[in-house]
Scaffold this active site. Sequence first.
Site, PDB file in Angstrom:
ATOM      1  N   GLN A  16      35.069  93.493  33.047  1.00 11.85           N
ATOM      2  CA  GLN A  16      34.656  92.140  32.687  1.00 11.85           C
ATOM      3  C   GLN A  16      35.859  91.237  32.433  1.00 11.85           C
ATOM      4  O   GLN A  16      35.852  90.075  32.793  1.00 11.85           O
ATOM      5  CB  GLN A  16      33.773  92.189  31.438  1.00 11.85           C
ATOM      6  CG  GLN A  16      33.057  90.907  31.138  1.00 11.85           C
ATOM      7  CD  GLN A  16      31.936  90.638  32.098  1.00 11.85           C
ATOM      8  OE1 GLN A  16      31.375  91.541  32.681  1.00 11.85           O
ATOM      9  NE2 GLN A  16      31.600  89.389  32.277  1.00 11.85           N
ATOM     10  N   GLU A  17      36.884  91.785  31.839  1.00 11.17           N
ATOM     11  CA  GLU A  17      38.055  90.998  31.474  1.00 11.17           C
ATOM     12  C   GLU A  17      39.000  90.729  32.639  1.00 11.17           C
ATOM     13  O   GLU A  17      39.493  89.619  32.789  1.00 11.17           O
ATOM     14  CB  GLU A  17      38.829  91.698  30.347  1.00 11.17           C
ATOM     15  CG  GLU A  17      38.147  91.630  29.009  1.00 11.17           C
ATOM     16  CD  GLU A  17      38.055  90.220  28.449  1.00 11.17           C
ATOM     17  OE1 GLU A  17      38.881  89.361  28.805  1.00 11.17           O
ATOM     18  OE2 GLU A  17      37.135  89.972  27.658  1.00 11.17           O
ATOM     19  N   SER A  18      39.298  91.763  33.431  1.00 15.74           N
ATOM     20  CA  SER A  18      40.371  91.619  34.424  1.00 15.74           C
ATOM     21  C   SER A  18      40.033  92.135  35.811  1.00 15.74           C
ATOM     22  O   SER A  18      40.884  92.088  36.698  1.00 15.74           O
ATOM     23  CB  SER A  18      41.607  92.375  33.937  1.00 15.74           C
ATOM     24  OG  SER A  18      41.345  93.775  33.937  1.00 15.74           O
TER      25      SER A  18
END
Length: 151
Positions: free
Chosen positions: A3-5
């Site tokens: 989700q982040e990267s």
Amino acid sequence: MYQESRFNPKARSFAGAQGLLQVMPRTGRQLGYSNLTRPENGVAAGVAYMDWLEQRFPARLDLAEKLYFTLAAYNAGHGHVEDARRLAERLGKDPDKWFGNVEEAMLLLSRPEYARQARYGYVRGAEPVKYVRQIKNRYLGYVSALEEEEG
């Protein structure tokens, strides 16, 4: 991490967050980490920050609810989540439940009439709401795939 990267250790956000778990450099330094694009540093900093956030929510919370609040705080900040919990309670919703309760209050905090009354003010409430929901759905997809594989 996805989700982040999208699993890219060199990822950088428009706000300056870095690495696999998109930690802000200042937060990383406060937790004792630098060079956040090195996977071991970025992951360790992100996990340490999540732990720090998780400890700020009441111990009485159900484990799943505590996780949802921690994820929302990771995305939007602990103060905004606490604002949403207070607003949920004022609206007659359960401040200890994310889905259908605090998430709805979080959405309202992007409206000026609610943001003005909040300690931490305006927040792009749709972002943490979408963030928590997408992570939960991805997790459930992984569990389902494992069950199919085992069954």
